[in-house]
Motif scaffolding. Structure first.
Motif, mmCIF file in Angstrom:
data_model
loop_
_atom_site.group_PDB
_atom_site.id
_atom_site.type_symbol
_atom_site.label_atom_id
_atom_site.label_comp_id
_atom_site.label_asym_id
_atom_site.label_seq_id
_atom_site.Cartn_x
_atom_site.Cartn_y
_atom_site.Cartn_z
ATOM 1 N N ALA A 1 0.838 -1.205 0.000
ATOM 2 C CA ALA A 1 0.000 0.000 0.000
ATOM 3 C C ALA A 1 0.871 1.253 0.000
ATOM 4 O O ALA A 1 0.609 2.217 -0.740
ATOM 5 C CB ALA A 1 -0.928 -0.006 1.214
ATOM 6 N N ALA A 2 1.917 1.237 0.824
ATOM 7 C CA ALA A 2 2.821 2.394 0.879
ATOM 8 C C ALA A 2 3.528 2.584 -0.456
ATOM 9 O O ALA A 2 3.662 3.716 -0.949
ATOM 10 C CB ALA A 2 3.832 2.198 2.004
ATOM 11 N N GLU A 3 3.990 1.500 -1.066
ATOM 12 C CA GLU A 3 4.674 1.595 -2.355
ATOM 13 C C GLU A 3 3.760 2.150 -3.435
ATOM 14 O O GLU A 3 4.217 2.835 -4.355
ATOM 15 C CB GLU A 3 5.181 0.210 -2.767
ATOM 16 N N ALA A 4 2.472 1.873 -3.323
ATOM 17 C CA ALA A 4 1.514 2.338 -4.331
ATOM 18 C C ALA A 4 1.100 3.792 -4.133
ATOM 19 O O ALA A 4 0.395 4.353 -4.979
ATOM 20 C CB ALA A 4 0.278 1.450 -4.329
ATOM 21 N N GLY A 5 1.497 4.398 -3.013
ATOM 22 C CA GLY A 5 1.184 5.807 -2.789
ATOM 23 C C GLY A 5 0.053 6.083 -1.838
ATOM 24 O O GLY A 5 -0.425 7.219 -1.735
ATOM 25 N N ALA A 6 -0.406 5.047 -1.116
ATOM 26 C CA ALA A 6 -1.473 5.265 -0.134
ATOM 27 C C ALA A 6 -0.978 6.128 1.012
ATOM 28 O O ALA A 6 0.195 6.064 1.400
ATOM 29 C CB ALA A 6 -1.976 3.922 0.404
ATOM 30 N N ARG A 7 -1.863 6.925 1.560
ATOM 31 C CA ARG A 7 -1.521 7.759 2.715
ATOM 32 C C ARG A 7 -1.649 6.996 4.033
ATOM 33 O O ARG A 7 -1.064 7.397 5.031
ATOM 34 C CB ARG A 7 -2.419 8.992 2.765
ATOM 35 N N GLY A 8 -2.454 5.960 4.014
ATOM 36 C CA GLY A 8 -2.645 5.215 5.248
ATOM 37 C C GLY A 8 -3.401 3.932 4.998
ATOM 38 O O GLY A 8 -3.822 3.634 3.872
ATOM 39 N N CYS A 9 -3.552 3.154 6.060
ATOM 40 C CA CYS A 9 -4.287 1.893 6.016
ATOM 41 C C CYS A 9 -5.155 1.783 7.261
ATOM 42 O O CYS A 9 -4.935 2.487 8.255
ATOM 43 C CB CYS A 9 -3.333 0.695 6.001
ATOM 44 N N PHE A 10 -6.127 0.896 7.205
ATOM 45 C CA PHE A 10 -6.832 0.473 8.408
ATOM 46 C C PHE A 10 -7.254 -0.972 8.208
ATOM 47 O O PHE A 10 -7.193 -1.514 7.098
ATOM 48 C CB PHE A 10 -8.032 1.374 8.720
ATOM 49 N N PHE A 11 -7.627 -1.639 9.281
ATOM 50 C CA PHE A 11 -8.027 -3.032 9.176
ATOM 51 C C PHE A 11 -9.212 -3.298 10.090
ATOM 52 O O PHE A 11 -9.456 -2.580 11.057
ATOM 53 C CB PHE A 11 -6.867 -3.973 9.533
ATOM 54 N N ILE A 12 -9.958 -4.355 9.760
ATOM 55 C CA ILE A 12 -11.073 -4.819 10.583
ATOM 56 C C ILE A 12 -11.025 -6.343 10.592
ATOM 57 O O ILE A 12 -10.976 -6.958 9.519
ATOM 58 C CB ILE A 12 -12.436 -4.351 10.029
ATOM 59 N N PRO A 13 -11.014 -6.962 11.759
ATOM 60 C CA PRO A 13 -11.131 -8.433 11.791
ATOM 61 C C PRO A 13 -12.488 -8.852 11.233
ATOM 62 O O PRO A 13 -13.469 -8.117 11.331
ATOM 63 C CB PRO A 13 -11.018 -8.767 13.287
ATOM 64 N N VAL A 14 -12.545 -10.026 10.648
ATOM 65 C CA VAL A 14 -13.774 -10.484 10.000
ATOM 66 C C VAL A 14 -14.952 -10.447 10.979
ATOM 67 O O VAL A 14 -14.832 -10.808 12.143
ATOM 68 C CB VAL A 14 -13.582 -11.906 9.420
ATOM 69 N N ARG A 15 -16.096 -9.963 10.481
ATOM 70 C CA ARG A 15 -17.340 -9.911 11.246
ATOM 71 C C ARG A 15 -18.338 -10.868 10.604
ATOM 72 O O ARG A 15 -18.428 -10.951 9.378
ATOM 73 C CB ARG A 15 -17.920 -8.492 11.234
ATOM 74 N N LEU A 16 -19.131 -11.545 11.432
ATOM 75 C CA LEU A 16 -20.086 -12.532 10.915
ATOM 76 C C LEU A 16 -21.479 -12.300 11.494
ATOM 77 O O LEU A 16 -22.019 -13.137 12.216
ATOM 78 C CB LEU A 16 -19.603 -13.948 11.247
ATOM 79 N N PRO A 17 -22.112 -11.173 11.166
ATOM 80 C CA PRO A 17 -23.445 -10.898 11.732
ATOM 81 C C PRO A 17 -24.541 -11.735 11.092
ATOM 82 O O PRO A 17 -24.511 -12.054 9.906
ATOM 83 C CB PRO A 17 -23.640 -9.411 11.422
ATOM 84 N N TRP A 18 -25.509 -12.108 11.896
ATOM 85 C CA TRP A 18 -26.726 -12.772 11.464
ATOM 86 C C TRP A 18 -26.450 -13.909 10.485
ATOM 87 O O TRP A 18 -25.705 -14.830 10.784
ATOM 88 C CB TRP A 18 -27.704 -11.740 10.878
ATOM 89 N N GLU A 19 -27.038 -13.836 9.275
ATOM 90 C CA GLU A 19 -26.923 -14.939 8.325
ATOM 91 C C GLU A 19 -25.527 -15.114 7.742
ATOM 92 O O GLU A 19 -25.264 -16.116 7.073
ATOM 93 C CB GLU A 19 -27.922 -14.748 7.176
ATOM 94 N N VAL A 20 -24.631 -14.172 7.951
ATOM 95 C CA VAL A 20 -23.284 -14.312 7.401
ATOM 96 C C VAL A 20 -22.542 -15.482 8.050
ATOM 97 O O VAL A 20 -21.772 -16.186 7.389
ATOM 98 C CB VAL A 20 -22.472 -13.008 7.580
ATOM 99 N N ALA A 21 -22.760 -15.721 9.331
ATOM 100 C CA ALA A 21 -22.031 -16.775 10.042
ATOM 101 C C ALA A 21 -22.250 -18.158 9.424
ATOM 102 O O ALA A 21 -21.274 -18.855 9.111
ATOM 103 C CB ALA A 21 -22.397 -16.770 11.526
ATOM 104 N N PRO A 22 -23.506 -18.618 9.218
ATOM 105 C CA PRO A 22 -23.662 -19.939 8.595
ATOM 106 C C PRO A 22 -23.163 -19.987 7.158
ATOM 107 O O PRO A 22 -22.655 -21.021 6.703
ATOM 108 C CB PRO A 22 -25.174 -20.202 8.674
#
Length: 359
Positions: free
Chosen positions: A253-274
């Motif tokens: 990301a840095a090499e491509a010129g991004a100013r920053g990053c963020f991340f989110i661990p996977v979320r599995l709400p409602w029907e997404v979990a099964p």
């Protein structure tokens, strides 16, 4: 839930309709291709349909305390990218459709979005704050090439000098550089490209119809070179499948010129979990148990943590380790060193009906 079978270039392996809203549980019939005789035991390809939706309003008001925006626009319902983890999948249950394959193949487009937006921005007392695009389903999914609803929305926002943020997994966003670059020069636009994995095979499995990771990173470079502030979202991180790539993703990301990053661990709400569990069993049976065990350690012993404050970050030792790794890698590559603020003070309301009458 009944199995639908693995489909070429589709994400979900299930397609049962949820009964969460007291609707009768049903099995969608699918389209005419489903009636074909299966060849070599493989499920036939699934076609995409698009239905026109005519909402009465287009700006969604957001009240979540852990989301950095208070309004958004979703040009489409459903998303053809087919990302198995997509937290927007359960929204199809409101339509008595499946959050599984229906979410990926039965799409809804809002061609009146730009006209509705113009009307809402012209209302007396409207106060501009950044408008978020791509917070539910991707505004640059494949059907945008034909429908161009996202572009029409951007044209309205640009004409009014209204700030906008865009989140997408698609390099199609560079098509609209002629709008975004001038807006960025005024401090009115920022784009976030989501890159979950650099491994083409994993990316194709997790996000079957999204553009390849290298194409997204090329889009980051093109946006940055055009003066558009661009960030990379490493979201979601899937334990035991993509987490080992965290530092390399930040480096790229840095090499491509991004100013920053963020991340989110996977979320599995409602029907997404099964759906996610069935997908693991299909594509990663060797580690399905390990993946879910780590996810539950991140989510207080559950498949999903819906609580404000922790749902976007996770909790426990595994979450702490991810944050430490992320922060060190960002410092190493000089990312997230400044906080970007878009301008709200340039906004000019579009003319209302009277203004248009005498224009």
């Amino acid at each position: 839930m009944a199995m639908a079978g693995t489909r070429p270039t589709r994400g979900a392996t299930l397609n049962a309709v949820s009964s969460r809203f007291a609707l009768p549980a049903t099995e969608p019939d699918g389209d005419w291709l489903d009636a074909r005789e299966q060849i070599d035991g493989a499920a036939p390809p699934l076609r995409t349909s698009v239905t026109v939706e005519t909402p009465r309003t287009i700006i969604n008001r957001v009240g979540s305390p852990d989301i950095p925006f208070d309004r958004s626009i979703n040009p489409y319902r459903g998303c053809e990218h087919g990302c198995i983890y997509c937290f927007a999948r359960p929204t199809h249950a409101f339509l008595d459709l499946s959050p599984g394959l229906d979410f990926e193949s039965k799409l809804f487009a809002k061609p009146g979005a730009a006209a509705l937006l113009r009307t809402e921005l012209a209302k007396p007392g409207y106060a501009a704050r950044p408008m978020a695009l791509g917070t539910n389903t991707d505004p640059y999914q494949p059907i945008e090439a034909e429908w161009r609803i996202t572009r029409q929305v951007l044209e309205v926002l640009s004409a009014c000098d209204h700030p906008v943020t865009i989140t997408t997994k698609s390099d199609r966003v560079v098509r609209d550089l002629d709008i975004l670059a001038p807006m960025a020069a005024k401090g009115l636009a920022v784009v976030c490209l989501s890159v979950t994995s650099l491994d083409p095979k994993i990316a194709m499995t997790v996000e079957p119809r999204a553009p390849a990771p290298e194409r997204r990173l090329t889009a980051v470079r093109r946006l940055a070179d055009a003066g558009v502030p661009v960030y990379v979202s490493i979201a979601p991180i899937i334990p035991a499948i993509t987490d080992h790539e965290l530092e390399h993703l930040i480096e790229r990301a840095a090499e491509a010129g991004a100013r920053g990053c963020f991340f989110i661990p996977v979320r599995l709400p409602w029907e997404v979990a099964p759906l996610f569990r069935a997908w693991l069993d299909e594509h990663f049976p060797d580690r399905a148990g390990k993946v879910m065990s780590i996810i539950q350690s991140l989510r207080g012993g559950r498949d999903n943590d819906p609580d404000f404050g922790t749902r976007m970050r996770g909790q426990g030792p595994w979450a702490d380790l991810l944050r430490t790794r992320f922060q060190r890698a960002c410092r190493k590559h000089g990312l997230n060193s400044e906080r970007l603020q878009l301008r709200n003070d340039l906004f000019r309301a579009p003319p209302g009906p009277q203004g248009e009458l005498f224009a």
